[in-house]
Design a protein around this motif. Structure first.
Motif, short mmCIF file in Angstrom:
data_model
loop_
_atom_site.label_atom_id
_atom_site.label_comp_id
_atom_site.label_asym_id
_atom_site.label_seq_id
_atom_site.Cartn_x
_atom_site.Cartn_y
_atom_site.Cartn_z
N LEU A 139 0.83 -1.20 0.00
CA LEU A 139 0.00 0.00 0.00
C LEU A 139 0.87 1.25 0.00
CD1 LEU A 139 -2.77 1.40 0.27
CD2 LEU A 139 -2.51 1.18 2.76
N GLY A 140 1.94 1.24 0.79
CA GLY A 140 2.83 2.39 0.83
C GLY A 140 3.46 2.68 -0.52
N ASP A 141 3.87 1.61 -1.23
CA ASP A 141 4.45 1.79 -2.57
C ASP A 141 3.44 2.42 -3.52
OD1 ASP A 141 6.79 0.54 -1.71
OD2 ASP A 141 6.06 -1.45 -2.29
N VAL A 142 2.21 1.89 -3.48
CA VAL A 142 1.17 2.37 -4.40
C VAL A 142 0.82 3.83 -4.11
CG1 VAL A 142 -1.23 2.06 -5.13
CG2 VAL A 142 0.24 0.07 -4.76
N LEU A 143 0.66 4.17 -2.83
CA LEU A 143 0.33 5.55 -2.48
C LEU A 143 1.46 6.50 -2.87
CD1 LEU A 143 -1.36 5.11 1.03
CD2 LEU A 143 -2.47 5.65 -1.15
N ALA A 144 2.70 6.06 -2.72
CA ALA A 144 3.83 6.90 -3.12
C ALA A 144 3.81 7.15 -4.63
CB ALA A 144 5.15 6.25 -2.70
N ASP A 145 3.50 6.11 -5.40
CA ASP A 145 3.41 6.28 -6.86
C ASP A 145 2.27 7.22 -7.23
OD1 ASP A 145 5.52 4.58 -7.23
OD2 ASP A 145 4.29 2.82 -7.68
N ILE A 146 1.12 7.05 -6.56
CA ILE A 146 -0.04 7.90 -6.84
C ILE A 146 0.27 9.36 -6.50
CG2 ILE A 146 -2.39 8.43 -6.09
CD1 ILE A 146 -2.88 5.44 -5.84
N ARG A 147 0.91 9.56 -5.37
CA ARG A 147 1.25 10.93 -4.95
C ARG A 147 2.21 11.58 -5.94
NH1 ARG A 147 3.60 12.64 1.04
NH2 ARG A 147 3.71 14.89 0.65
N SER A 148 3.22 10.82 -6.39
CA SER A 148 4.18 11.36 -7.35
C SER A 148 3.50 11.73 -8.67
CB SER A 148 5.29 10.33 -7.60
OG SER A 148 6.18 10.78 -8.59
N GLU A 149 2.64 10.83 -9.16
CA GLU A 149 1.93 11.11 -10.41
C GLU A 149 1.00 12.31 -10.26
OE1 GLU A 149 -1.59 9.17 -13.13
OE2 GLU A 149 -0.27 7.81 -12.03
N ALA A 150 0.29 12.38 -9.13
CA ALA A 150 -0.63 13.50 -8.90
C ALA A 150 0.12 14.82 -8.87
CB ALA A 150 -1.39 13.28 -7.59
N ARG A 151 1.27 14.84 -8.20
CA ARG A 151 2.05 16.07 -8.11
C ARG A 151 2.49 16.53 -9.50
NH1 ARG A 151 5.67 14.39 -4.98
NH2 ARG A 151 4.86 15.18 -3.01
N GLN A 152 2.94 15.60 -10.33
CA GLN A 152 3.41 15.96 -11.67
C GLN A 152 2.26 16.48 -12.53
OE1 GLN A 152 5.46 12.61 -13.36
NE2 GLN A 152 6.88 12.43 -11.65
N ARG A 153 1.13 15.79 -12.49
CA ARG A 153 0.00 16.20 -13.33
C ARG A 153 -0.56 17.55 -12.90
NH1 ARG A 153 -4.51 11.84 -13.86
NH2 ARG A 153 -5.25 13.39 -15.36
N LEU A 154 -0.71 17.74 -11.60
CA LEU A 154 -1.28 18.99 -11.11
C LEU A 154 -0.32 20.16 -11.33
CD1 LEU A 154 -2.94 17.70 -7.82
CD2 LEU A 154 -4.08 18.37 -9.94
N ALA A 155 0.98 19.90 -11.18
CA ALA A 155 1.96 20.97 -11.43
C ALA A 155 1.93 21.38 -12.90
CB ALA A 155 3.36 20.49 -11.04
N ALA A 156 1.78 20.39 -13.79
CA ALA A 156 1.71 20.71 -15.22
C ALA A 156 0.46 21.52 -15.54
CB ALA A 156 1.73 19.42 -16.04
N ALA A 157 -0.61 21.31 -14.76
CA ALA A 157 -1.85 22.06 -14.96
C ALA A 157 -1.91 23.31 -14.10
CB ALA A 157 -3.05 21.17 -14.64
N GLN A 158 -0.78 23.65 -13.45
CA GLN A 158 -0.68 24.83 -12.59
C GLN A 158 -1.69 24.77 -11.44
OE1 GLN A 158 -0.99 28.22 -15.22
NE2 GLN A 158 1.11 27.96 -15.98
N MET A 159 -1.81 23.58 -10.85
CA MET A 159 -2.68 23.38 -9.69
C MET A 159 -1.84 22.94 -8.50
SD MET A 159 -6.00 21.43 -11.36
CE MET A 159 -6.64 21.04 -9.73
N GLU A 160 -2.34 23.23 -7.33
CA GLU A 160 -1.63 22.89 -6.09
C GLU A 160 -2.16 21.57 -5.54
OE1 GLU A 160 -1.07 24.62 -1.52
OE2 GLU A 160 -2.11 25.80 -3.06
N LEU A 161 -1.24 20.74 -5.02
CA LEU A 161 -1.61 19.48 -4.38
C LEU A 161 -1.38 19.60 -2.88
CD1 LEU A 161 -2.35 16.44 -4.34
CD2 LEU A 161 0.09 15.96 -4.70
#
Length: 235
Positions: free
Chosen positions: A106-128
């Motif tokens: 679960l920790g691995d999966v959440l870390a991957d999800i968090r990393s992907e979310a940060r990249q996508r939101l940053a590209a869309a100029q959104m804050e996570l």
């Protein structure tokens, strides 16, 4: 005397026949075991060949479609278009990863999800704003569980970027008993309606033996709440 010899000879014949029968049964048992081993080996070889062929197909798909999706990302004229191509590329990578049976906790999966979310939101100029409440367990997840969790969160982020016109997204992760509770709340426009995306999220939540619902967010946007049971921790 003759009768005794005949009796002795008969006893020897009986013993030889009994011994031959036992050896024959043992031989037949050995042959059956060898046949089972041969059949199992043939199945194993067939499965390995099928797995290698699937791997080749997935590799070709990733190289071909992946290159095209990267081209769409770099050539997109809006952040929404770029994010759509980026999400499709990640879906493709998930499929390849699942085909390889990549394990994870679960920790691995959440870390991957968090990393992907940060990249996508940053590209869309959104804050996570990512919040984990308390100490979370770290049980192993099956590849399909990991895939469903990734896809649910990915679709929620896609909706926040493409439809809500939000400026930020808060992700809150907590564990209550043996259940994981995941909340994603944006500060954009409230979205109402049932489309293919939300239907897919419902179906994936059911595959997790969980529940998902949409409510009004505290900042006026939409809150997505996913709750599902966690497997027991290893050991």
């Amino acid at each position: 005397m003759t009768a005794a010899l005949l009796a002795l000879f008969g006893g020897l014949l009986f013993a030889l026949a009994l011994s031959w029968r036992r050896e024959r049964r043992a031989h037949q048992s050995t042959l059956r075991a060898l046949e089972r081993e041969r059949s199992a080996r043939e199945r194993e070889i067939g499965e390995q060949a099928a797995a290698q062929e699937r791997e080749r197909i997935y590799h070709d798909l990733h190289d071909d479609l992946g290159a095209k999706l990267l081209g769409l990302i770099h050539g997109a004229t809006t952040p929404q278009q770029a994010d759509q191509a980026r999400a499709l590329l990640q879906d493709l990578r998930d499929t390849v990863s699942r085909s390889r049976g990549t394990p994870g906790t679960l920790g691995d999966v959440l870390a991957d999800i968090r990393s992907e979310a940060r990249q996508r939101l940053a590209a869309a100029q959104m804050e996570l704003n990512w919040v984990e409440s308390g100490e979370l367990p770290d049980p192993p997840l099956r590849s399909e569980q990991s895939l469903h969790l990734h896809r649910i969160v990915r679709e929620a982020i896609s909706n926040a970027i493409r439809h809500a016109q939000a400026a930020s997204l808060r992700v809150r992760v907590a564990c209550r008993g043996n259940e994981l509770r995941l909340e994603l709340t944006d500060d954009g426009h409230r979205r109402v309606g049932e489309g293919r995306g939300t239907q897919g999220m419902r179906q994936r939540a059911q595959e997790l033996d969980g529940d998902i619902r949409w409510t009004e967010g505290t900042a006026g946007g939409t809150k997505v709440v996913l709750v599902f049971p966690l497997p027991a921790a290893a050991g």
